[in-house]
Design an enzyme around this catalytic site. Structure first.
Site, PDB file in Angstrom:
ATOM      1  N   ASN A 217       0.666  -1.644  -0.322  1.00 15.36           N
ATOM      2  CA  ASN A 217       0.056   0.412  -0.314  1.00 15.36           C
ATOM      3  C   ASN A 217       0.809   1.185   0.050  1.00 15.36           C
ATOM      4  O   ASN A 217       1.869   0.709  -0.388  1.00 15.36           O
ATOM      5  CB  ASN A 217      -1.075  -0.153   1.262  1.00 15.36           C
ATOM      6  CG  ASN A 217      -0.086  -0.081   2.068  1.00 15.36           C
ATOM      7  OD1 ASN A 217       1.102   0.970   2.698  1.00 15.36           O
ATOM      8  ND2 ASN A 217      -0.349  -1.200   2.631  1.00 15.36           N
ATOM      9  N   ASP A 288      -4.658  -6.213   4.686  1.00 10.44           N
ATOM     10  CA  ASP A 288      -5.530  -6.937   5.358  1.00 10.44           C
ATOM     11  C   ASP A 288      -5.954  -8.404   5.213  1.00 10.44           C
ATOM     12  O   ASP A 288      -5.569  -9.498   5.827  1.00 10.44           O
ATOM     13  CB  ASP A 288      -6.802  -6.386   5.062  1.00 10.44           C
ATOM     14  CG  ASP A 288      -7.346  -5.013   5.599  1.00 10.44           C
ATOM     15  OD1 ASP A 288      -6.710  -5.029   6.779  1.00 10.44           O
ATOM     16  OD2 ASP A 288      -7.433  -4.236   5.096  1.00 10.44           O
ATOM     17  N   LYS A 297       8.908 -17.193 -10.084  1.00  6.82           N
ATOM     18  CA  LYS A 297       8.252 -16.158 -10.950  1.00  6.82           C
ATOM     19  C   LYS A 297       6.833 -16.515 -11.927  1.00  6.82           C
ATOM     20  O   LYS A 297       7.373 -17.648 -12.549  1.00  6.82           O
ATOM     21  CB  LYS A 297       9.070 -15.160 -11.409  1.00  6.82           C
ATOM     22  CG  LYS A 297       7.842 -14.432 -12.202  1.00  6.82           C
ATOM     23  CD  LYS A 297       9.408 -13.109 -12.464  1.00  6.82           C
ATOM     24  CE  LYS A 297       8.788 -12.274 -13.939  1.00  6.82           C
ATOM     25  NZ  LYS A 297       9.390 -12.052 -15.215  1.00  6.82           N
ATOM     26  N   PRO A 315      -3.828 -12.061  10.693  1.00  4.52           N
ATOM     27  CA  PRO A 315      -4.168 -11.165  11.852  1.00  4.52           C
ATOM     28  C   PRO A 315      -4.211  -9.957  12.201  1.00  4.52           C
ATOM     29  O   PRO A 315      -3.233  -9.101  11.744  1.00  4.52           O
ATOM     30  CB  PRO A 315      -2.898 -12.074  12.938  1.00  4.52           C
ATOM     31  CG  PRO A 315      -2.008 -11.671  11.755  1.00  4.52           C
ATOM     32  CD  PRO A 315      -2.111 -12.439   9.813  1.00  4.52           C
ATOM     33  N   PHE A 333      -3.938   3.393  15.024  1.00  3.37           N
ATOM     34  CA  PHE A 333      -5.119   4.734  13.683  1.00  3.37           C
ATOM     35  C   PHE A 333      -5.123   4.158  12.829  1.00  3.37           C
ATOM     36  O   PHE A 333      -5.664   3.089  12.755  1.00  3.37           O
ATOM     37  CB  PHE A 333      -3.634   4.729  12.796  1.00  3.37           C
ATOM     38  CG  PHE A 333      -2.146   5.967  13.591  1.00  3.37           C
ATOM     39  CD1 PHE A 333      -2.051   5.396  14.886  1.00  3.37           C
ATOM     40  CD2 PHE A 333      -1.934   6.830  12.617  1.00  3.37           C
ATOM     41  CE1 PHE A 333      -0.667   6.280  15.220  1.00  3.37           C
ATOM     42  CE2 PHE A 333      -1.713   8.015  13.835  1.00  3.37           C
ATOM     43  CZ  PHE A 333      -0.758   8.239  14.550  1.00  3.37           C
ATOM     44  N   LYS A 347     -14.147   1.200  14.727  1.00  3.21           N
ATOM     45  CA  LYS A 347     -12.978   0.687  14.562  1.00  3.21           C
ATOM     46  C   LYS A 347     -12.023   0.901  16.287  1.00  3.21           C
ATOM     47  O   LYS A 347     -11.757  -0.587  16.729  1.00  3.21           O
ATOM     48  CB  LYS A 347     -11.463   1.616  13.952  1.00  3.21           C
ATOM     49  CG  LYS A 347     -10.878   0.376  13.294  1.00  3.21           C
ATOM     50  CD  LYS A 347      -9.439   1.529  11.913  1.00  3.21           C
ATOM     51  CE  LYS A 347     -10.786   0.828  10.864  1.00  3.21           C
ATOM     52  NZ  LYS A 347     -10.153   0.954   9.771  1.00  3.21           N
ATOM     53  N   LYS A 351     -11.644  -2.770  17.910  1.00  2.00           N
ATOM     54  CA  LYS A 351     -10.282  -3.370  18.455  1.00  2.00           C
ATOM     55  C   LYS A 351      -9.689  -3.522  19.997  1.00  2.00           C
ATOM     56  O   LYS A 351      -8.798  -3.545  20.184  1.00  2.00           O
ATOM     57  CB  LYS A 351      -8.763  -1.942  17.388  1.00  2.00           C
ATOM     58  CG  LYS A 351      -9.740  -2.126  16.294  1.00  2.00           C
ATOM     59  CD  LYS A 351      -8.231  -2.616  15.185  1.00  2.00           C
ATOM     60  CE  LYS A 351      -8.374  -2.125  13.627  1.00  2.00           C
ATOM     61  NZ  LYS A 351      -7.524  -2.773  12.819  1.00  2.00           N
TER      62      LYS A 351
END
Ligand code: CTP
Length: 407
Positions: A217, A288, A297, A315, A333, A347, A351
């Protein structure tokens, strides 16, 4: 370590830069330049020996001020350079600090301008950056002097280890100018996390699909790095579990480099199993999902796309830490694309963490600044947009009073 641009909130300070005699005096020129670049006002004072290594005119040009060389030719009209120069400063830094300077300072001597300034400094925060041959640094007399000076309330930065100008290898190198910048900025930060242990995750994770490709990301790691620095400045012992980023290692911080979410989770759990932490900050943008990794490859198919990989759920590192019986104070965060407060509130509860920092991912990823909302059981509070280091310091100031007292 990055040379981050200044932000409006970073104050301009007055730094008295003392240079004593040693090869590392050439690095003091770069330090003067970095201090000026960071917006600080620099007054240089050099010992007679220092002028044998670098010319005062170089330091005058870099600092934009005449260099103080001895008490008999004072810069100030009062004639009291040995007092005025240090009292008007927000920090006194001696880099390099030679073995001779350490010895005279430890003995409380006043036989030249630098030594006298050290005696007259009163409450001005002071930092010494020792630099000498490794055998000289290891000598019991020098170690005794260093211990004495620490006991007197001076901060000693380094020395670092490595190849020395004399060709020998060992402890005694002056810290690099960028590292000294971190040490100097730390002089002005309150020690809100003194004696605390802080564990952080930062950066993206990379989830291999085959041995060449993978999923990741846009996280740059900058916010996590800034938090690690802010926690270190505040006096904490910091461990940073870092995904792959382009950032230089954070000074003063023990960094464990990992690639995937599974490696990040294992590194975090191993650290927690080893010794308790007061605070866990999950700043990483953990992928995620991970593909079923394939060896080799995957070759291009002449007649179309390769079979898409099977994805597995990674996890949740933060939720796992928060659920531990010995959980440290946990800060998460939330990088959202929309409905920031609603998603972040949900969230936080999902959590099971006391404090969540929410921001809009596209407005923060890769940037030097960020804004955020703080969400806890009491509600929501907004912090304005500012540089990531300033924001990290604000977050440390928010978090520190919430930490339970140590058992
Ligand atoms: N986090 C984590 N482990 C994961 C996913 C997220 O530790 N596998 C942590 C992040 O470091 C962050 C917080 O959980 O502190 C929220 O991360 P975010 O990606 O915003 O949330 P997700 O749980 O992944 O939810 P979603 O992607 O649906 O927004």
């Amino acid at each position: 370590m990055t040379d981050a641009p200044r932000t409006a909130a970073q104050a301009s300070r007055r730094v008295l830069l003392g240079i004593s005699g040693g090869i590392a005096a050439y690095k003091a020129c770069e330090l003067a330049r970095l201090l000026v670049k960071a917006g600080h006002q620099v007054q240089v004072a050099m010992s007679e020996a220092a002028t044998r290594f670098v010319g005062p005119i170089t330091l005058q040009a870099l600092s934009g001020r005449e260099v103080a060389l001895d008490s008999w030719h004072p810069l100030r009209a009062s004639g009291m350079d040995h007092i005025d120069l240090v009292r008007e400063a927000d920090a006194f830094v001696i880099a390099p600090a030679s073995a001779d300077l350490l010895a005279r300072a430890a003995a409380g001597m006043a036989d030249d301008l630098l030594a006298t300034l050290l005696l007259a400094r009163d409450a001005v925060p002071t930092l010494l950056a020792p630099a000498m041959n490794r055998a000289m640094w290891a000598h019991p007399a020098v170690q005794r002097n260093a211990a004495q000076l620490r006991g007197d309330g001076l901060r000693l930065a380094g020395p670092g280890s490595g190849e020395q100008a004399c060709g020998e290898v060992g402890d005694g190198r002056m810290l690099e100018p960028e590292q000294l910048m971190w040490e100097i900025e730390a002089l002005w930060q309150p020690r809100l996390l003194q004696g605390r242990r802080v564990l952080l995750t930062a950066g993206p994770t990379f989830e291999a699909w085959d041995e060449v490709r993978g999923l990741s990301n846009r996280s740059s790691g900058k916010m996590g790095w800034a938090l690690a620095r802010a926690a270190w400045e505040a006096g904490a012992e910091v461990v940073l579990v870092a995904g792959p980023t382009a950032l230089a290692p954070a000074y003063g911080v023990r960094t464990l480099s990992v690639e995937s979410a599974l490696q990040m989770r294992d590194a975090v759990q191993a650290e927690l199993a080893h010794a308790p932490f007061d605070l866990f900050i999950a700043a990483a943008a953990v992928a995620d999902w991970r593909p079923e990794a394939r060896p080799g490859k995957i070759k291009k198919q002449p007649d179309g796309l390769p079979p898409l990989p099977q994805l597995r759920l990674n996890p949740d590192i933060l939720a796992e830490v928060a659920a531990r019986a010995d959980a440290p104070f946990c800060v998460g965060f939330a990088a959202e694309a929309e409905h920031l407060v609603a998603h972040a509130q949900a969230k936080r509860e999902r959590k099971g963490v006391p404090l969540l920092v929410g921001n809009l991912g596209p407005q923060t990823f890769g940037r030097e600044d960020s804004s955020c909302v703080l969400i806890d059981a009491q509600g929501v509070r907004e912090l304005p947009r500012m540089g990531k280091l300033d924001l990290a310091r604000r977050l440390v100031a928010e978090i520190a009073p919430r930490l339970p007292a140590r058992a």
